[in-house]
Scaffold this motif. Structure first.
Motif, PDB file in Angstrom:
ATOM      1  N   GLN A  40       5.554 -22.993  23.103  1.00  0.00           N
ATOM      2  CA  GLN A  40       6.793 -23.676  22.750  1.00  0.00           C
ATOM      3  C   GLN A  40       7.748 -22.782  21.963  1.00  0.00           C
ATOM      4  O   GLN A  40       8.968 -22.847  22.147  1.00  0.00           O
ATOM      5  N   MET A  41       7.215 -21.957  21.085  1.00  0.00           N
ATOM      6  CA  MET A  41       8.036 -21.087  20.242  1.00  0.00           C
ATOM      7  C   MET A  41       8.219 -19.698  20.833  1.00  0.00           C
ATOM      8  O   MET A  41       8.797 -18.825  20.190  1.00  0.00           O
ATOM      9  N   GLU A  42       7.701 -19.512  22.045  1.00  0.00           N
ATOM     10  CA  GLU A  42       7.804 -18.222  22.730  1.00  0.00           C
ATOM     11  C   GLU A  42       7.333 -17.082  21.826  1.00  0.00           C
ATOM     12  O   GLU A  42       8.003 -16.052  21.660  1.00  0.00           O
ATOM     13  N   ILE A  43       6.159 -17.279  21.246  1.00  0.00           N
ATOM     14  CA  ILE A  43       5.609 -16.290  20.328  1.00  0.00           C
ATOM     15  C   ILE A  43       5.280 -14.996  21.063  1.00  0.00           C
ATOM     16  O   ILE A  43       5.315 -13.908  20.473  1.00  0.00           O
ATOM     17  N   ASP A  44       4.999 -15.089  22.365  1.00  0.00           N
ATOM     18  CA  ASP A  44       4.738 -13.863  23.122  1.00  0.00           C
ATOM     19  C   ASP A  44       5.950 -12.936  23.093  1.00  0.00           C
ATOM     20  O   ASP A  44       5.807 -11.705  22.929  1.00  0.00           O
ATOM     21  N   GLN A  45       7.146 -13.506  23.218  1.00  0.00           N
ATOM     22  CA  GLN A  45       8.356 -12.696  23.158  1.00  0.00           C
ATOM     23  C   GLN A  45       8.584 -12.150  21.750  1.00  0.00           C
ATOM     24  O   GLN A  45       9.084 -11.025  21.578  1.00  0.00           O
ATOM     25  N   HIS A  46       8.205 -12.959  20.754  1.00  0.00           N
ATOM     26  CA  HIS A  46       8.331 -12.517  19.365  1.00  0.00           C
ATOM     27  C   HIS A  46       7.415 -11.320  19.112  1.00  0.00           C
ATOM     28  O   HIS A  46       7.818 -10.339  18.465  1.00  0.00           O
ATOM     29  N   ILE A  47       6.184 -11.394  19.631  1.00  0.00           N
ATOM     30  CA  ILE A  47       5.238 -10.288  19.480  1.00  0.00           C
ATOM     31  C   ILE A  47       5.738  -9.067  20.244  1.00  0.00           C
ATOM     32  O   ILE A  47       5.638  -7.927  19.769  1.00  0.00           O
ATOM     33  N   LEU A 206       5.940 -21.260  12.708  1.00  0.00           N
ATOM     34  CA  LEU A 206       4.695 -21.886  13.150  1.00  0.00           C
ATOM     35  C   LEU A 206       4.215 -22.931  12.162  1.00  0.00           C
ATOM     36  O   LEU A 206       3.755 -24.012  12.560  1.00  0.00           O
ATOM     37  N   PHE A 207       4.354 -22.638  10.863  1.00  0.00           N
ATOM     38  CA  PHE A 207       3.856 -23.557   9.846  1.00  0.00           C
ATOM     39  C   PHE A 207       4.671 -24.842   9.801  1.00  0.00           C
ATOM     40  O   PHE A 207       4.156 -25.896   9.449  1.00  0.00           O
ATOM     41  N   GLY A 208       5.946 -24.731  10.163  1.00  0.00           N
ATOM     42  CA  GLY A 208       6.752 -25.945  10.255  1.00  0.00           C
ATOM     43  C   GLY A 208       6.255 -26.860  11.362  1.00  0.00           C
ATOM     44  O   GLY A 208       6.142 -28.076  11.170  1.00  0.00           O
ATOM     45  N   GLY A 209       5.942 -26.279  12.521  1.00  0.00           N
ATOM     46  CA  GLY A 209       5.417 -27.078  13.622  1.00  0.00           C
ATOM     47  C   GLY A 209       4.072 -27.691  13.303  1.00  0.00           C
ATOM     48  O   GLY A 209       3.837 -28.883  13.557  1.00  0.00           O
ATOM     49  N   ILE A 210       3.192 -26.884  12.732  1.00  0.00           N
ATOM     50  CA  ILE A 210       1.867 -27.390  12.372  1.00  0.00           C
ATOM     51  C   ILE A 210       1.977 -28.477  11.316  1.00  0.00           C
ATOM     52  O   ILE A 210       1.314 -29.520  11.402  1.00  0.00           O
ATOM     53  N   GLY A 211       2.827 -28.257  10.318  1.00  0.00           N
ATOM     54  CA  GLY A 211       3.010 -29.269   9.268  1.00  0.00           C
ATOM     55  C   GLY A 211       3.520 -30.579   9.822  1.00  0.00           C
ATOM     56  O   GLY A 211       3.098 -31.661   9.384  1.00  0.00           O
ATOM     57  N   ALA A 212       4.416 -30.493  10.808  1.00  0.00           N
ATOM     58  CA  ALA A 212       4.965 -31.712  11.404  1.00  0.00           C
ATOM     59  C   ALA A 212       3.882 -32.504  12.131  1.00  0.00           C
ATOM     60  O   ALA A 212       3.796 -33.737  11.989  1.00  0.00           O
ATOM     61  N   THR A 213       3.038 -31.821  12.910  1.00  0.00           N
ATOM     62  CA  THR A 213       2.000 -32.542  13.645  1.00  0.00           C
ATOM     63  C   THR A 213       0.932 -33.099  12.706  1.00  0.00           C
ATOM     64  O   THR A 213       0.420 -34.198  12.937  1.00  0.00           O
ATOM     65  N   ILE A 214       0.618 -32.358  11.652  1.00  0.00           N
ATOM     66  CA  ILE A 214      -0.327 -32.886  10.664  1.00  0.00           C
ATOM     67  C   ILE A 214       0.250 -34.139  10.023  1.00  0.00           C
ATOM     68  O   ILE A 214      -0.458 -35.134   9.814  1.00  0.00           O
ATOM     69  N   GLY A 215       1.547 -34.099   9.707  1.00  0.00           N
ATOM     70  CA  GLY A 215       2.187 -35.264   9.111  1.00  0.00           C
ATOM     71  C   GLY A 215       2.167 -36.466  10.029  1.00  0.00           C
ATOM     72  O   GLY A 215       1.887 -37.590   9.589  1.00  0.00           O
TER      73      GLY A 215
END
Length: 237
Positions: A40-47, A206-215
């Motif tokens: 979703q965050m296109e982390i592959d492109q970020h890497i 990433l932590f924003g996305g994870i925090g949202a789903t945990i919430g």
């Protein structure tokens, strides 16, 4: 406010904390949904963008998606095991050379994270025990919940936290929590060009996305808890 309102307030707050802690722990077996956020965050492109710019370790951007997910999973396992295995995390570049994933400052930071997880795990267990015992005792004694008062208390608490996030901004709150929680002499902020850990996590996104789903999971569990408590309190004698 009646004494019983205060008692239920403490119990319901413990239930909320326990629900959030349970939502957090449910994320661990799936590596906090890293595979989902990776896409979703296109982390592959970020890497691909920042991997070649790393000042210390090269070749990370040539790894596959599965390699990246496996290394992230290794970090998750380590921080949930008192930091054991952090220094052993490594990868093999396209030339067959084995390289460490983490530099020493990153290992130190993740060890701090592991220590924090231990503390939060104990706090979550205490909250769960407090909510379970408190709910059982108060429901057994037929002490009614005044939902309007409790709703105002919990709503005010959550609203206050939400206001802080809106006014200060999630990133500023995230960084300030790091300042308060972690030792002053331990590095916790890492530029992408110096940290494969920060790059593969696309921190702090990433932590924003994870925090949202945990919430979301935590609130759903808390809603189920409230439904159960409502039935227990209102059950026929």
């Amino acid at each position: 406010m009646k004494l019983t309102d205060g008692m239920w307030g403490v119990v319901l707050l413990a239930g909320l904390l326990a629900s959030l802690a349970t939502g957090w722990m449910l994320h661990k077996p799936v590596d906090y949904g890293y595979g989902f956020w990776y896409d979703q965050m296109e982390i592959d492109q970020h890497i691909e963008r920042y991997g070649p710019k790393n000042r210390y370790i090269r070749g990370f951007n040539h790894l596959t998606r599965d390699d990246h997910l496996a290394l992230f999973g290794g970090i998750v396992d380590a921080v949930h095991s008192q930091g054991q295995g952090l220094r052993e995390l490594e990868f093999t570049d396209r030339y067959g050379r084995t390289k460490p994933l983490l530099r020493e400052p990153e290992v130190v930071h993740l060890q701090d994270v592991a220590n924090l997880i231990d503390v939060l795990s104990v706090a979550g267990a205490i909250s769960l025990l407090g909510a379970a015992v408190g709910s059982f005792v108060l429901a057994r004694r037929r002490i009614a919940i005044r939902w309007k008062q409790q709703g105002l208390l919990l709503g005010g608490l959550l609203g206050g936290l939400g206001l802080v996030l809106v006014v200060a901004g999630p990133t500023a709150v995230f960084y300030q929590l790091h300042v308060w929680i972690f030792p002053d002499d331990h590095q916790w902020f890492f530029y992408y060009q110096e940290s494969l850990m920060s790059t593969m996590m696309k921190a702090p996104d990433l932590f924003g996305g994870i925090g949202a789903t945990i919430g979301v999971v935590g609130i759903l569990l808390f809603s189920l808890y409230l439904l159960l408590i409502g039935r227990l309190v209102n059950r026929p004698q």
